[in-house]
Design an enzyme around this catalytic site. Structure first.
Site, PDB file in Angstrom:
ATOM      1  N   GLY A   7       0.808  -1.137  -0.030  1.00 40.10           N
ATOM      2  CA  GLY A   7      -0.048  -0.030  -0.108  1.00 40.10           C
ATOM      3  C   GLY A   7       0.774   1.371  -0.171  1.00 40.10           C
ATOM      4  CB  CYS A  49       5.024   5.322  -3.688  1.00 40.63           C
ATOM      5  SG  CYS A  49       5.567   6.829  -2.720  1.00 40.63           S
TER       6      CYS A  49
HETATM    7  C1  UGA Z   1       8.551   2.763  -2.179  1.00 40.34           C
HETATM    8  C2  UGA Z   1       9.758   2.358  -2.842  1.00 40.34           C
HETATM    9  O1  UGA Z   1      10.387   1.130  -2.033  1.00 40.34           O
HETATM   10  C3  UGA Z   1      10.819   3.437  -2.753  1.00 40.34           C
HETATM   11  O2  UGA Z   1      12.064   2.997  -3.431  1.00 40.34           O
HETATM   12  C4  UGA Z   1      10.391   4.466  -3.571  1.00 40.34           C
HETATM   13  O3  UGA Z   1      11.187   5.699  -3.563  1.00 40.34           O
HETATM   14  C5  UGA Z   1       9.015   5.177  -2.926  1.00 40.34           C
HETATM   15  O4  UGA Z   1       8.045   3.932  -3.024  1.00 40.34           O
HETATM   16  C6  UGA Z   1       8.433   6.174  -3.568  1.00 40.34           C
HETATM   17  O5  UGA Z   1       8.255   5.867  -4.847  1.00 40.34           O
HETATM   18  O6  UGA Z   1       8.466   7.358  -3.290  1.00 40.34           O
HETATM   19  P1  UGA Z   1       7.454   3.019   0.241  1.00 40.34           P
HETATM   20  O7  UGA Z   1       6.269   3.506  -0.391  1.00 40.34           O
HETATM   21  O8  UGA Z   1       8.076   3.946   1.513  1.00 40.34           O
HETATM   22  O9  UGA Z   1       8.650   3.047  -0.837  1.00 40.34           O
HETATM   23  O10 UGA Z   1       7.516   1.615   0.823  1.00 40.34           O
HETATM   24  P2  UGA Z   1       8.008   0.216   0.905  1.00 40.34           P
HETATM   25  O11 UGA Z   1       9.202  -0.135   1.640  1.00 40.34           O
HETATM   26  O12 UGA Z   1       8.348  -0.099  -0.863  1.00 40.34           O
HETATM   27  O13 UGA Z   1       6.701  -0.596   1.181  1.00 40.34           O
HETATM   28  C7  UGA Z   1       5.512  -0.689   0.235  1.00 40.34           C
HETATM   29  C8  UGA Z   1       4.369  -1.551   0.458  1.00 40.34           C
HETATM   30  O14 UGA Z   1       4.961  -2.893   0.342  1.00 40.34           O
HETATM   31  C9  UGA Z   1       4.212  -1.543   2.141  1.00 40.34           C
HETATM   32  O15 UGA Z   1       2.921  -1.725   2.288  1.00 40.34           O
HETATM   33  C10 UGA Z   1       4.948  -2.907   2.723  1.00 40.34           C
HETATM   34  O16 UGA Z   1       4.199  -3.335   3.724  1.00 40.34           O
HETATM   35  C11 UGA Z   1       4.785  -3.571   1.364  1.00 40.34           C
HETATM   36  N1  UGA Z   1       5.793  -4.816   1.507  1.00 40.34           N
HETATM   37  C12 UGA Z   1       6.979  -4.554   1.236  1.00 40.34           C
HETATM   38  C13 UGA Z   1       5.317  -6.143   1.429  1.00 40.34           C
HETATM   39  O17 UGA Z   1       4.017  -6.301   1.582  1.00 40.34           O
HETATM   40  N2  UGA Z   1       6.066  -7.290   1.191  1.00 40.34           N
HETATM   41  C14 UGA Z   1       7.587  -6.926   1.168  1.00 40.34           C
HETATM   42  O18 UGA Z   1       8.361  -7.872   1.090  1.00 40.34           O
HETATM   43  C15 UGA Z   1       7.833  -5.416   1.350  1.00 40.34           C
END
Ligand code: UGA
Length: 437
Positions: free
Chosen positions: A261, A264
């Site tokens: 979620g 981004c």
């Molecule tokens: C994401 C990208 O990881 C960044 O590199 C990018 O700069 C950013 O979007 C953006 O475009 O500004 P972010 O939205 O902060 O960063 O969060 P993430 O760490 O990517 O996690 C996104 C979602 O994926 C979270 O809801 C997290 O819980 C979920 N997730 C992540 C999973 O369900 N499984 C995983 O293995 C990893």
């Protein structure tokens, strides 16, 4: 260097603060008076570890001012555009009106040789269009697209020590005059070995869309595997560990659970599909529709599992949702799967209590009809089921033996597969993970 940062939301507030930390003289500009007032007083408009401390650090405050007056951009050598590009209402495409408005407001203050550096995530082609527009007013200014890859919860470290820099310049050449100026801005991280790539505008814009699409695809891939594991009684966490040992695959971003979620990944994959459609390349990205569908299916699946766990009916069941933010170390609830599941459970008749260390105020604004309880012990009291939906450390460390005394029925659904299933079962809990037997 003198730097202006236009847009002081998540990206801009962090970027302005970190640029001041690198020793530049920075002015942060935003149209939102309240946000600027808060930042002036050392209060960021969101929770991000390390940011508040850095914002109040003397070495930073000496170099950093915040204003709503765009005229103060005048005199800066580099102008970073950091405004938001949310999803358009009722459409997949990105709304880039804030980018256009920021650039239009900046135009009168641009001097020859200035750099306009876009950091916002935009549909490919935006930089080229802005370049032509800016050239009409100030032909000697340069446009660079310099995408940002920071993660919420790690934003300060990701800005000061990024994995890489991408500079998208008009001719894609190392010799473009903007390259040396941006190298000066990022002199410290470059000196410590951060790689940097110089590309043309379109490639730089696409790098960002492609990176987020890849990450989203990785998560949906493992969640699709979780669906298959569930069908056959296999364990997706072991599967992820095993395939992740192949370093061509890698273990990161293979955590199956309730899906992705935030502000981004969901909107970026949709905007990318919409843009590909406009370019006549929609077929290339139809797989992202499936990535999105798999992701949204996780939310429905968790509601079904919660119903199973509550013996087939959610009606009147007291369900405690641990976590409201879209990920830990953040108070961001934009498109938070945890919160959307909590709302679904409530619609289906459960009596839902939501708790979270940081995100309750934002959650209450988004879903005022849910019941919120900041204290974890009070939130779990007399619950018929616990759902761990955002993996804050404090929830990972919950003691199943102590907790079993507080709840009404010891049932737990581990939406992030972070609890020790054997330990919880040994303590008397009915444990369900996602994609696990
Ligand atoms: C994401 C990208 O990881 C960044 O590199 C990018 O700069 C950013 O979007 C953006 O475009 O500004 P972010 O939205 O902060 O960063 O969060 P993430 O760490 O990517 O996690 C996104 C979602 O994926 C979270 O809801 C997290 O819980 C979920 N997730 C992540 C999973 O369900 N499984 C995983 O293995 C990893």
């Amino acid at each position: 260097m003198r730097i202006s940062v236009i847009g002081c939301g998540y990206l801009g507030a962090v970027h302005a603060t970190c640029m001041a930390r690198l020793g530049h003289e920075v002015v942060g500009i935003d149209v939102d008076e309240q946000k600027i007032e808060g930042l002036r007083n050392g209060r960021p408009p969101f929770y991000e570890p390390e940011l508040e401390q850095l914002l109040n650090d003397g070495a930073v405050t000496d170099n950093l001012t915040f204003t709503t007056d765009m005229a103060l951009a005048s005199g800066s050598d580099v102008h970073f555009v950091c405004v938001g590009t949310p999803q358009k209402q009722g459409e997949n495409a990105a709304d880039i009106t804030h980018v256009d408005a920021a650039v239009a407001a900046l135009l009168p203050f641009l001097a020859a040789g200035d750099l306009v550096v876009g950091k916002s995530t935009v549909p490919v082609g935006t930089a080229g269009r802005l370049c032509a527009l800016i050239a009409l007013q100030q032909p000697e200014a340069h446009v660079v697209w310099n995408p940002e890859f920071l993660r919420e919860g790690h934003a300060v470290a990701d800005t000061i020590h990024p994995d890489r820099f991408v500079y998208g310049v008009k001719d894609g050449s190392e010799d473009h005059p903007a390259v040396a100026i941006l190298d000066e801005v990022y002199a410290a991280p470059l000196a410590s070995g951060t790689p940097r790539l110089v590309t043309d505008h379109a490639t730089a814009e696409l790098v960002k869309s492609a990176a987020n699409s890849f990450l989203a695809t990785k998560i949906s891939f493992i969640n699709a595997m979780a669906e298959v594991c569930e069908a056959v009684g296999a364990d997706v966490t072991q599967l992820a560990d095993a395939i992740g040992m192949d370093d061509r695959i890698g273990r990161k971003f293979l955590n199956a659970g309730i899906g992705f979620g935030g502000g981004c990944l969901p909107k970026d994959i949709r905007a990318f599909m919409a843009r590909a459609g406009e370019l006549g390349a929609d077929q290339a990205l139809t797989f992202l529709r499936e990535v999105d569908a798999i992701n949204m299916r996780r939310r429905t699946r968790v509601v079904e599992l919660a119903r199973d766990l509550c013996n087939g009916s959610l009606l009147g069941k007291r369900v405690t949702v641990l976590g409201a933010a879209f990920k830990p170390e953040s108070d961001d609830v934009r498109d938070s799967p945890a919160l959307s599941i909590a709302a679904q459970l409530q619609l289906q008749g459960a009596v839902v209590t939501v708790t979270d260390p940081k995100a309750l105020a934002n959650a209450a604004r988004r879903f005022p009809e849910l019941h919120y309880e900041p204290d974890t012990s009070a939130a779990v009291e007399r619950a018929d089921a616990l759902l761990l939906l955002t993996e804050w450390q404090e929830y990972r460390e919950l003691d199943p033996y102590a907790l079993v005394e507080s709840v009404s029925s010891p049932r737990v659904l581990d939406g992030r597969n972070v609890l020790d299933a054997a330990k919880w079962r040994a303590a008397g809990w009915a444990y369900r993970g996602l994609g696990r037997p």
